[in-house]
Design a protein around this motif. Structure first.
Motif, PDB file in Angstrom:
ATOM      1  N   TYR A   1     -14.723   5.923 -13.564  1.00 54.15           N
ATOM      2  CA  TYR A   1     -14.090   5.087 -12.666  1.00 54.15           C
ATOM      3  C   TYR A   1     -14.996   3.867 -12.901  1.00 54.15           C
ATOM      4  O   TYR A   1     -13.996   2.844 -12.863  1.00 54.15           O
ATOM      5  CB  TYR A   1     -14.680   5.730 -11.179  1.00 54.15           C
ATOM      6  CG  TYR A   1     -14.506   4.573  -9.932  1.00 54.15           C
ATOM      7  CD1 TYR A   1     -13.594   4.077  -9.620  1.00 54.15           C
ATOM      8  CD2 TYR A   1     -16.011   3.892  -9.651  1.00 54.15           C
ATOM      9  CE1 TYR A   1     -13.772   3.402  -8.515  1.00 54.15           C
ATOM     10  CE2 TYR A   1     -16.129   2.849  -8.716  1.00 54.15           C
ATOM     11  CZ  TYR A   1     -14.718   2.493  -8.113  1.00 54.15           C
ATOM     12  OH  TYR A   1     -14.787   1.616  -7.278  1.00 54.15           O
TER      13      TYR A   1
ATOM     14  N   LYS B   1     -11.197   5.709  -5.746  1.00 53.41           N
ATOM     15  CA  LYS B   1     -12.760   5.155  -5.843  1.00 53.41           C
ATOM     16  C   LYS B   1     -13.686   6.106  -6.142  1.00 53.41           C
ATOM     17  O   LYS B   1     -14.858   5.755  -5.574  1.00 53.41           O
ATOM     18  CB  LYS B   1     -12.631   4.087  -4.607  1.00 53.41           C
ATOM     19  CG  LYS B   1     -12.558   4.801  -3.522  1.00 53.41           C
ATOM     20  CD  LYS B   1     -13.402   4.049  -2.239  1.00 53.41           C
ATOM     21  CE  LYS B   1     -13.119   4.680  -0.855  1.00 53.41           C
ATOM     22  NZ  LYS B   1     -13.588   4.036   0.496  1.00 53.41           N
TER      23      LYS B   1
ATOM     24  N   ASP C   1       0.887  -1.117  -0.226  1.00 52.23           N
ATOM     25  CA  ASP C   1       0.058  -0.034   0.132  1.00 52.23           C
ATOM     26  C   ASP C   1       0.943   1.126   0.087  1.00 52.23           C
ATOM     27  O   ASP C   1       1.871   1.306   0.784  1.00 52.23           O
ATOM     28  CB  ASP C   1      -0.835   0.060   1.231  1.00 52.23           C
ATOM     29  CG  ASP C   1      -2.040   0.840   0.965  1.00 52.23           C
ATOM     30  OD1 ASP C   1      -1.946   2.178   0.940  1.00 52.23           O
ATOM     31  OD2 ASP C   1      -2.990   0.606   1.404  1.00 52.23           O
TER      32      ASP C   1
HETATM   33  N1  LIG Z   1     -16.202   1.444  -0.566  1.00 51.84           N
HETATM   34  C1  LIG Z   1     -16.864   1.176  -1.448  1.00 51.84           C
HETATM   35  O1  LIG Z   1     -18.199   1.170  -1.335  1.00 51.84           O
HETATM   36  C2  LIG Z   1     -16.436   0.295  -2.697  1.00 51.84           C
HETATM   37  C3  LIG Z   1     -17.583  -0.076  -3.693  1.00 51.84           C
HETATM   38  C4  LIG Z   1     -16.929  -0.731  -4.702  1.00 51.84           C
HETATM   39  C5  LIG Z   1     -15.787  -0.956  -4.990  1.00 51.84           C
HETATM   40  N2  LIG Z   1     -14.721  -0.443  -4.067  1.00 51.84           N
HETATM   41  C6  LIG Z   1     -13.347  -0.777  -4.666  1.00 51.84           C
HETATM   42  O2  LIG Z   1     -12.676  -1.575  -3.491  1.00 51.84           O
HETATM   43  C7  LIG Z   1     -11.527  -1.291  -3.288  1.00 51.84           C
HETATM   44  C8  LIG Z   1     -11.110  -0.874  -1.764  1.00 51.84           C
HETATM   45  O3  LIG Z   1     -12.170   0.282  -1.389  1.00 51.84           O
HETATM   46  P1  LIG Z   1     -11.844   1.101  -0.107  1.00 51.84           P
HETATM   47  O4  LIG Z   1     -13.112   1.562   0.175  1.00 51.84           O
HETATM   48  O5  LIG Z   1     -11.174  -0.169   0.717  1.00 51.84           O
HETATM   49  O6  LIG Z   1     -10.866   2.182  -0.613  1.00 51.84           O
HETATM   50  P2  LIG Z   1      -9.526   2.792   0.293  1.00 51.84           P
HETATM   51  O7  LIG Z   1      -9.443   4.053  -0.563  1.00 51.84           O
HETATM   52  O8  LIG Z   1     -10.124   2.945   1.677  1.00 51.84           O
HETATM   53  O9  LIG Z   1      -8.337   1.767   0.082  1.00 51.84           O
HETATM   54  C9  LIG Z   1      -7.699   1.593  -1.125  1.00 51.84           C
HETATM   55  C10 LIG Z   1      -6.172   1.488  -0.688  1.00 51.84           C
HETATM   56  O10 LIG Z   1      -5.520   1.276  -1.827  1.00 51.84           O
HETATM   57  C11 LIG Z   1      -4.137   2.240  -1.411  1.00 51.84           C
HETATM   58  N3  LIG Z   1      -3.883   2.672  -2.949  1.00 51.84           N
HETATM   59  C12 LIG Z   1      -4.278   3.609  -3.804  1.00 51.84           C
HETATM   60  N4  LIG Z   1      -3.569   3.729  -5.007  1.00 51.84           N
HETATM   61  C13 LIG Z   1      -2.525   2.982  -4.689  1.00 51.84           C
HETATM   62  C14 LIG Z   1      -1.339   2.513  -5.451  1.00 51.84           C
HETATM   63  N5  LIG Z   1      -1.020   3.055  -6.490  1.00 51.84           N
HETATM   64  N6  LIG Z   1      -0.344   1.765  -4.827  1.00 51.84           N
HETATM   65  C15 LIG Z   1      -0.502   1.128  -3.690  1.00 51.84           C
HETATM   66  N7  LIG Z   1      -1.497   1.517  -2.875  1.00 51.84           N
HETATM   67  C16 LIG Z   1      -2.717   2.082  -3.423  1.00 51.84           C
HETATM   68  C17 LIG Z   1      -4.725   3.331  -0.556  1.00 51.84           C
HETATM   69  O11 LIG Z   1      -3.778   3.938   0.147  1.00 51.84           O
HETATM   70  C18 LIG Z   1      -5.641   2.784   0.233  1.00 51.84           C
HETATM   71  O12 LIG Z   1      -5.174   2.016   1.230  1.00 51.84           O
HETATM   72  C19 LIG Z   1     -11.168  -0.040  -4.378  1.00 51.84           C
HETATM   73  O13 LIG Z   1     -10.509  -0.946  -5.694  1.00 51.84           O
HETATM   74  C20 LIG Z   1     -12.612   0.395  -4.719  1.00 51.84           C
HETATM   75  O14 LIG Z   1     -12.537   0.727  -5.942  1.00 51.84           O
HETATM   76  C21 LIG Z   1     -15.283   0.026  -3.195  1.00 51.84           C
END
Ligand SMILES: NC(=O)c1ccc[n+]([C@@H]2O[C@H](COP(=O)([O-])OP(=O)(O)OC[C@H]3O[C@@H](n4cnc5c(N)ncnc54)[C@H](O)[C@@H]3O)[C@@H](O)[C@H]2O)c1
Length: 313
Positions: free
Chosen positions: A140, A77, A31
């Motif tokens: 997205y 996201k 991360d």
């Molecule tokens: N939260 C929701 O409602 C939801 C719904 C549908 C899909 N998603 C998908 O689920 C996944 C996780 O979502 P979340 O809510 O935990 O988001 P989040 O932002 O809390 O977690 C994403 C993590 O990825 C890390 N990250 C981002 N870009 C990076 C990179 N280039 N290299 C290394 N680390 C990187 C961030 O630091 C973060 O810790 C995402 O792919 C998101 O698109 C989330």
């Protein structure tokens, strides 16, 4: 299994990492902490502060251990932001390709990928099943769809099993996670309930729904994490919705919150937002059939766990 988790310091990733460890798996988290927090990563996991866009650093991680699978969360996201900054959201695609290329190079045979309901676009019917057309209405959603398409080819050509989990609205708390920039309705209700925000704006109360306000399908982050663990057992690639088949309206969310916190939620009804569908729910029939998964937690559990986290802030 020995599992690499990208984005494991984020909201969903950190809960999944904990559940993987609890079930006896070994976990390495990559991360870059752009959104994630180091303290959310369970101390039993190895942690590498690495950006998945950095191919050399990613190669070092893959060469350091023999992974059986990757669970890939790392991505930007915010659907709204993706409509004003396409280059930033293209990183979702580049990062995914970097990971897939490493999987080919180091012979890692399985990927579970965070996809999204955003791949479907405006619902033509609800609950949405996996046969529903995929016509994203924001960039997205398009990045998630493109990643799914790339994975199909890595699967066909290199035999990597790629399971895309299409999440609907994720809520609930396990580790005290609070996103200060969250733009969805539940965090806003919690901010009103805990006095951080003055009032909740309700975008339209004249939809054809149970009480006129928008209906969405909320899934608990603990149920979601469990689905990833089950998906690691699959031997063929697939795309699977994760929702509850049940919708909750904005007014119903407010009612539950009022019951939990004992205060009324100050709100104001304003006009509809362009592009917001009246109702968006997911069928989880396929998740049940393929993964043996069904949701355990309901909307009250989700709001209660989040309310506790907001009160402890
Ligand atoms: N939260 C929701 O409602 C939801 C719904 C549908 C899909 N998603 C998908 O689920 C996944 C996780 O979502 P979340 O809510 O935990 O988001 P989040 O932002 O809390 O977690 C994403 C993590 O990825 C890390 N990250 C981002 N870009 C990076 C990179 N280039 N290299 C290394 N680390 C990187 C961030 O630091 C973060 O810790 C995402 O792919 C998101 O698109 C989330």
């Amino acid at each position: 299994m020995n599992i690499l988790v990208s984005g494991g310091a984020g909201y969903i990733g950190s809960v999944t990492v904990k559940q993987l460890l609890d079930e006896g798996h070994s976990v390495t988290v990559v991360d870059n902490l752009v959104k994630g927090r180091r303290e959310l990563v369970d101390s039993r996991a190895d942690f590498c502060e690495v950006d998945i866009l950095d191919v050399k650093a990613l190669d070092d991680v893959f060469s350091s251990s023999s992974f059986d699978a990757v669970v890939h969360f790392a991505a930007h996201k915010d659907a709204g932001e993706s409509m004003v900054d396409v280059p930033k959201y293209s990183e979702n695609i580049v990062g995914t390709i970097n990971i897939l290329n490493m999987m080919v190079k180091y012979d890692v045979g399985k990927m579970v990928f965070s996809s999204s309901a955003a791949v479907y676009g405006n619902p033509k019917y609800v609950p949405i099943d996996e046969e529903h057309p995929t016509e994203p209405i924001n960039y997205y959603g398009m990045t998630k769809l493109v990643c799914e398409q790339k994975m199909e080819w890595y699967s066909k050509v290199h035999g990597i099993v790629c399971v895309s989990l299409r999440y609907f609205n994720v809520a609930g708390d396990k580790l005290g996670y609070i996103d200060p920039n969250a733009s969805n309705v539940i965090p806003k209700i919690l901010e009103v309930a805990t006095g951080v925000r003055d009032k909740l704006l309700i975008f339209g109360d004249d939809y054809d729904t149970v009480d006129g306000t928008g209906v969405r399908d909320y899934i608990d982050v603990r149920d979601l994490a469990q689905a990833h663990i089950l998906a690691l057992k699959l031997d063929s690639s697939d795309q699977i919705n994760l929702g509850t088949s049940e919708g909750t309206s904005v007014k119903e969310l407010m009612d539950v919150m009022e019951e939990l916190c004992g205060n009324s939620i100050n709100h104001e009804v304003v006009g509809r937002r362009e592009g917001d569908p009246a109702s968006l729910t997911a069928s989880y029939d396929k998740a049940y059939k393929v993964l043996g998964w069904k949701p355990v937690y309901g909307i009250k559990d989700m709001l209660d766990s989040m309310h506790k986290a907001y009160c402890q802030k």
